[in-house]
Motif scaffolding. Structure first.
Motif, PDB file in Angstrom:
ATOM      1  N   ALA A  65      12.806   1.907  -6.520  1.00 19.23           N
ATOM      2  CA  ALA A  65      13.988   1.093  -6.248  1.00 19.23           C
ATOM      3  C   ALA A  65      13.699   0.064  -5.157  1.00 19.23           C
ATOM      4  O   ALA A  65      14.150  -1.089  -5.237  1.00 19.23           O
ATOM      5  CB  ALA A  65      15.155   1.982  -5.836  1.00 19.23           C
ATOM      6  N   LEU A  66      12.936   0.470  -4.133  1.00 18.48           N
ATOM      7  CA  LEU A  66      12.595  -0.473  -3.061  1.00 18.48           C
ATOM      8  C   LEU A  66      11.727  -1.610  -3.589  1.00 18.48           C
ATOM      9  O   LEU A  66      11.901  -2.770  -3.198  1.00 18.48           O
ATOM     10  CB  LEU A  66      11.875   0.272  -1.935  1.00 18.48           C
ATOM     11  CG  LEU A  66      11.500  -0.561  -0.709  1.00 18.48           C
ATOM     12  CD1 LEU A  66      12.743  -1.179  -0.080  1.00 18.48           C
ATOM     13  CD2 LEU A  66      10.770   0.302   0.320  1.00 18.48           C
ATOM     14  N   TYR A  67      10.804  -1.274  -4.483  1.00 18.60           N
ATOM     15  CA  TYR A  67       9.963  -2.327  -5.078  1.00 18.60           C
ATOM     16  C   TYR A  67      10.820  -3.314  -5.868  1.00 18.60           C
ATOM     17  O   TYR A  67      10.594  -4.533  -5.816  1.00 18.60           O
ATOM     18  CB  TYR A  67       8.912  -1.697  -5.979  1.00 18.60           C
ATOM     19  CG  TYR A  67       8.077  -2.696  -6.742  1.00 18.60           C
ATOM     20  CD1 TYR A  67       7.092  -3.436  -6.096  1.00 18.60           C
ATOM     21  CD2 TYR A  67       8.284  -2.905  -8.107  1.00 18.60           C
ATOM     22  CE1 TYR A  67       6.337  -4.370  -6.798  1.00 18.60           C
ATOM     23  CE2 TYR A  67       7.520  -3.828  -8.803  1.00 18.60           C
ATOM     24  CZ  TYR A  67       6.552  -4.552  -8.143  1.00 18.60           C
ATOM     25  OH  TYR A  67       5.806  -5.463  -8.831  1.00 18.60           O
ATOM     26  N   GLN A  68      11.805  -2.816  -6.580  1.00 23.05           N
ATOM     27  CA  GLN A  68      12.694  -3.692  -7.333  1.00 23.05           C
ATOM     28  C   GLN A  68      13.506  -4.597  -6.406  1.00 23.05           C
ATOM     29  O   GLN A  68      13.832  -5.736  -6.766  1.00 23.05           O
ATOM     30  CB  GLN A  68      13.630  -2.868  -8.213  1.00 23.05           C
ATOM     31  CG  GLN A  68      12.934  -2.092  -9.320  1.00 23.05           C
ATOM     32  CD  GLN A  68      12.172  -2.992 -10.273  1.00 23.05           C
ATOM     33  OE1 GLN A  68      12.619  -4.108 -10.563  1.00 23.05           O
ATOM     34  NE2 GLN A  68      11.031  -2.517 -10.757  1.00 23.05           N
ATOM     35  N   VAL A  69      13.834  -4.094  -5.224  1.00 22.92           N
ATOM     36  CA  VAL A  69      14.543  -4.926  -4.251  1.00 22.92           C
ATOM     37  C   VAL A  69      13.669  -6.106  -3.831  1.00 22.92           C
ATOM     38  O   VAL A  69      14.133  -7.253  -3.738  1.00 22.92           O
ATOM     39  CB  VAL A  69      14.961  -4.081  -3.030  1.00 22.92           C
ATOM     40  CG1 VAL A  69      15.491  -4.983  -1.915  1.00 22.92           C
ATOM     41  CG2 VAL A  69      16.022  -3.069  -3.436  1.00 22.92           C
ATOM     42  N   TRP A 100       0.832  -1.201   0.000  1.00 19.04           N
ATOM     43  CA  TRP A 100       0.000   0.000   0.000  1.00 19.04           C
ATOM     44  C   TRP A 100       0.870   1.255   0.000  1.00 19.04           C
ATOM     45  O   TRP A 100       0.598   2.218  -0.724  1.00 19.04           O
ATOM     46  CB  TRP A 100      -0.926  -0.018   1.207  1.00 19.04           C
ATOM     47  CG  TRP A 100      -1.867   1.132   1.284  1.00 19.04           C
ATOM     48  CD1 TRP A 100      -2.688   1.599   0.290  1.00 19.04           C
ATOM     49  CD2 TRP A 100      -2.094   1.969   2.417  1.00 19.04           C
ATOM     50  NE1 TRP A 100      -3.426   2.664   0.740  1.00 19.04           N
ATOM     51  CE2 TRP A 100      -3.087   2.918   2.047  1.00 19.04           C
ATOM     52  CE3 TRP A 100      -1.585   1.999   3.713  1.00 19.04           C
ATOM     53  CZ2 TRP A 100      -3.546   3.892   2.929  1.00 19.04           C
ATOM     54  CZ3 TRP A 100      -2.062   2.956   4.595  1.00 19.04           C
ATOM     55  CH2 TRP A 100      -3.025   3.901   4.198  1.00 19.04           C
ATOM     56  N   ALA A 101       1.918   1.227   0.808  1.00 15.25           N
ATOM     57  CA  ALA A 101       2.826   2.382   0.838  1.00 15.25           C
ATOM     58  C   ALA A 101       3.553   2.566  -0.487  1.00 15.25           C
ATOM     59  O   ALA A 101       3.722   3.693  -0.961  1.00 15.25           O
ATOM     60  CB  ALA A 101       3.832   2.202   1.985  1.00 15.25           C
ATOM     61  N   LEU A 102       3.959   1.474  -1.105  1.00 13.53           N
ATOM     62  CA  LEU A 102       4.712   1.579  -2.353  1.00 13.53           C
ATOM     63  C   LEU A 102       3.843   2.041  -3.519  1.00 13.53           C
ATOM     64  O   LEU A 102       4.338   2.732  -4.421  1.00 13.53           O
ATOM     65  CB  LEU A 102       5.340   0.224  -2.695  1.00 13.53           C
ATOM     66  CG  LEU A 102       6.485  -0.252  -1.782  1.00 13.53           C
ATOM     67  CD1 LEU A 102       6.930  -1.650  -2.175  1.00 13.53           C
ATOM     68  CD2 LEU A 102       7.664   0.714  -1.848  1.00 13.53           C
ATOM     69  N   THR A 103       2.572   1.656  -3.521  1.00 15.56           N
ATOM     70  CA  THR A 103       1.710   2.001  -4.652  1.00 15.56           C
ATOM     71  C   THR A 103       0.969   3.316  -4.474  1.00 15.56           C
ATOM     72  O   THR A 103       0.590   3.954  -5.463  1.00 15.56           O
ATOM     73  CB  THR A 103       0.673   0.888  -4.881  1.00 15.56           C
ATOM     74  OG1 THR A 103      -0.059   0.647  -3.671  1.00 15.56           O
ATOM     75  CG2 THR A 103       1.355  -0.393  -5.322  1.00 15.56           C
ATOM     76  N   CYS A 145       1.017  -5.531  -4.583  1.00 15.75           N
ATOM     77  CA  CYS A 145       1.221  -4.350  -5.438  1.00 15.75           C
ATOM     78  C   CYS A 145       0.449  -4.488  -6.745  1.00 15.75           C
ATOM     79  O   CYS A 145      -0.191  -3.531  -7.206  1.00 15.75           O
ATOM     80  CB  CYS A 145       2.706  -4.159  -5.721  1.00 15.75           C
ATOM     81  SG  CYS A 145       3.643  -3.394  -4.375  1.00 15.75           S
ATOM     82  N   GLY A 146       0.509  -5.666  -7.349  1.00 17.15           N
ATOM     83  CA  GLY A 146      -0.242  -5.885  -8.571  1.00 17.15           C
ATOM     84  C   GLY A 146      -1.741  -5.760  -8.364  1.00 17.15           C
ATOM     85  O   GLY A 146      -2.460  -5.250  -9.236  1.00 17.15           O
ATOM     86  N   PHE A 147      -2.229  -6.192  -7.220  1.00 18.96           N
ATOM     87  CA  PHE A 147      -3.657  -6.103  -6.929  1.00 18.96           C
ATOM     88  C   PHE A 147      -4.069  -4.660  -6.634  1.00 18.96           C
ATOM     89  O   PHE A 147      -5.116  -4.193  -7.102  1.00 18.96           O
ATOM     90  CB  PHE A 147      -3.984  -6.996  -5.733  1.00 18.96           C
ATOM     91  CG  PHE A 147      -5.448  -7.288  -5.572  1.00 18.96           C
ATOM     92  CD1 PHE A 147      -6.017  -8.395  -6.162  1.00 18.96           C
ATOM     93  CD2 PHE A 147      -6.249  -6.462  -4.808  1.00 18.96           C
ATOM     94  CE1 PHE A 147      -7.367  -8.673  -6.005  1.00 18.96           C
ATOM     95  CE2 PHE A 147      -7.591  -6.720  -4.650  1.00 18.96           C
ATOM     96  CZ  PHE A 147      -8.156  -7.830  -5.244  1.00 18.96           C
ATOM     97  N   LEU A 148      -3.242  -3.942  -5.881  1.00 18.81           N
ATOM     98  CA  LEU A 148      -3.593  -2.574  -5.497  1.00 18.81           C
ATOM     99  C   LEU A 148      -3.585  -1.616  -6.677  1.00 18.81           C
ATOM    100  O   LEU A 148      -4.334  -0.625  -6.671  1.00 18.81           O
ATOM    101  CB  LEU A 148      -2.620  -2.081  -4.423  1.00 18.81           C
ATOM    102  CG  LEU A 148      -2.951  -2.465  -2.986  1.00 18.81           C
ATOM    103  CD1 LEU A 148      -1.763  -2.210  -2.075  1.00 18.81           C
ATOM    104  CD2 LEU A 148      -4.171  -1.712  -2.499  1.00 18.81           C
ATOM    105  N   ARG A 149      -2.768  -1.880  -7.676  1.00 22.47           N
ATOM    106  CA  ARG A 149      -2.742  -0.999  -8.840  1.00 22.47           C
ATOM    107  C   ARG A 149      -4.056  -1.022  -9.610  1.00 22.47           C
ATOM    108  O   ARG A 149      -4.336  -0.091 -10.373  1.00 22.47           O
ATOM    109  CB  ARG A 149      -1.584  -1.397  -9.757  1.00 22.47           C
ATOM    110  CG  ARG A 149      -0.207  -1.105  -9.165  1.00 22.47           C
ATOM    111  CD  ARG A 149       0.881  -1.248 -10.217  1.00 22.47           C
ATOM    112  NE  ARG A 149       2.202  -0.977  -9.631  1.00 22.47           N
ATOM    113  CZ  ARG A 149       3.064  -1.914  -9.278  1.00 22.47           C
ATOM    114  NH1 ARG A 149       2.755  -3.194  -9.454  1.00 22.47           N
ATOM    115  NH2 ARG A 149       4.248  -1.597  -8.759  1.00 22.47           N
ATOM    116  N   ALA A 150      -4.861  -2.082  -9.425  1.00 19.73           N
ATOM    117  CA  ALA A 150      -6.155  -2.168 -10.100  1.00 19.73           C
ATOM    118  C   ALA A 150      -7.296  -1.632  -9.240  1.00 19.73           C
ATOM    119  O   ALA A 150      -8.433  -1.569  -9.699  1.00 19.73           O
ATOM    120  CB  ALA A 150      -6.449  -3.615 -10.494  1.00 19.73           C
TER     121      ALA A 150
END
Length: 280
Positions: free
Chosen positions: A110-114, A98-101, A163-168
């Motif tokens: 960059a944190l998401y890529q980690v 939730w914080a990342l999206t 993250c994939g779910f929250l983007r929708a």
């Protein structure tokens, strides 16, 4: 004419698909069927004919196996570790995603890529650092240490999945709640997390399966036999020079039985959660 040909092709492909599905089911279920049949045979029968049927079902094998592996205690240990790891992974993964999206900064990408890179790291690479960290914290041979280890290993996938779910999920729902005076903690608990219910069901099932079937991490963190979950408890019946089939195979069936029973009882809810999560 063309539509008739297409419908005929679809009808003709059904038997092929059915045969393929039956073949896959046979391959998947064969080891379990072999374990169930072998669990009802004596050691002499298994040695004489490993693939044979029991002349008389030896139901007493299950009692001896349950006593040898401390079945009741092992199941309780498994429930504690599995439940704790599932809850912690779901909470930490959903909050981080939730914080990342929603709160995008220069460093969030960059944190998401980690986290995504964490999916590619084999578990054997991180076993030593995890063990040393838990040892220094005094968490070896504790259920808390096992919960933290399993949650940490499953967290990268949880963040990636959420993250994939929250983007929708429409961000306007959260903006409307903020305009109504909703605080940040209440925004997550009352608005965001309920929207993640399908993804949470899928994630919880994934973590439960992973932790229940785990052997390596549990044996590394929980060396005390009174704290072992069911899978290491069943593996402990394998000696350095061999094993007794009349004890090991019933132990394997007993270790898998609760998980199979729960899956059969909740399969509709599990499939519905996976379908809803995929549909988004």
């Amino acid at each position: 004419m063309v539509s008739a040909r297409r419908s005929g092709a679809r009808r003709s492909s059904h038997p092929v698909a059915a045969v393929f599905l039956v073949a896959v089911a046979v391959v998947v279920l064969s080891p379990l069927a072999f374990a169930v049949v072998a669990s009802l045979r004596t050691d002499a029968e298994v040695a004489a004919d490993p693939l044979g049927w029991p002349s008389t079902p030896a139901w007493g094998n299950y009692g001896r196996a349950a006593e040898a592996m401390g079945y009741g205690r092992a199941v309780l240990n498994t429930l504690v570790v599995t439940g704790g790891a599932a809850v912690l992974t779901v909470l930490a993964g959903s909050l981080c995603a939730w914080a990342l999206t929603r709160h995008v900064r220069r460093w969030t990408g960059a944190l998401y890529q980690v986290f995504v890179a964490g999916l590619t790291v084999p578990v054997f690479v991180v076993l030593t650092p995890v063990y040393l960290l838990l040892r220094d914290l005094g968490l070896i041979n504790t259920h808390l240490g096992a919960v933290l280890a399993h949650a940490a290993l499953n967290l990268p996938f949880a963040v990636f999945f959420y993250c994939g779910f929250l983007r929708a999920v429409p961000v306007e729902l959260e903006e409307a709640a903020v305009l109504d005076g909703c605080s940040t903690p209440r925004l997550f608990t009352a608005v965001v997390f309920p929207l993640l219910r399908p993804a949470t069901a899928t994630m919880a099932v994934f973590v439960v399966l992973a932790v229940w079937n785990d052997l390596i991490v549990s044996m590394l963190v929980l060396d005390d036999e009174t704290l072992r979950p069911v899978t290491p408890a069943a593996y402990a019946l394998v000696g350095p020079y061999g094993f007794e089939p009349s004890t090991l195979f019933p132990a394997v069936v007993l270790a898998a039985a609760p998980l199979v029973a729960v899956f059969l009882a909740l399969q509709r809810h599990i499939v519905a959660g996976i379908t809803a999560g995929a549909g988004r």
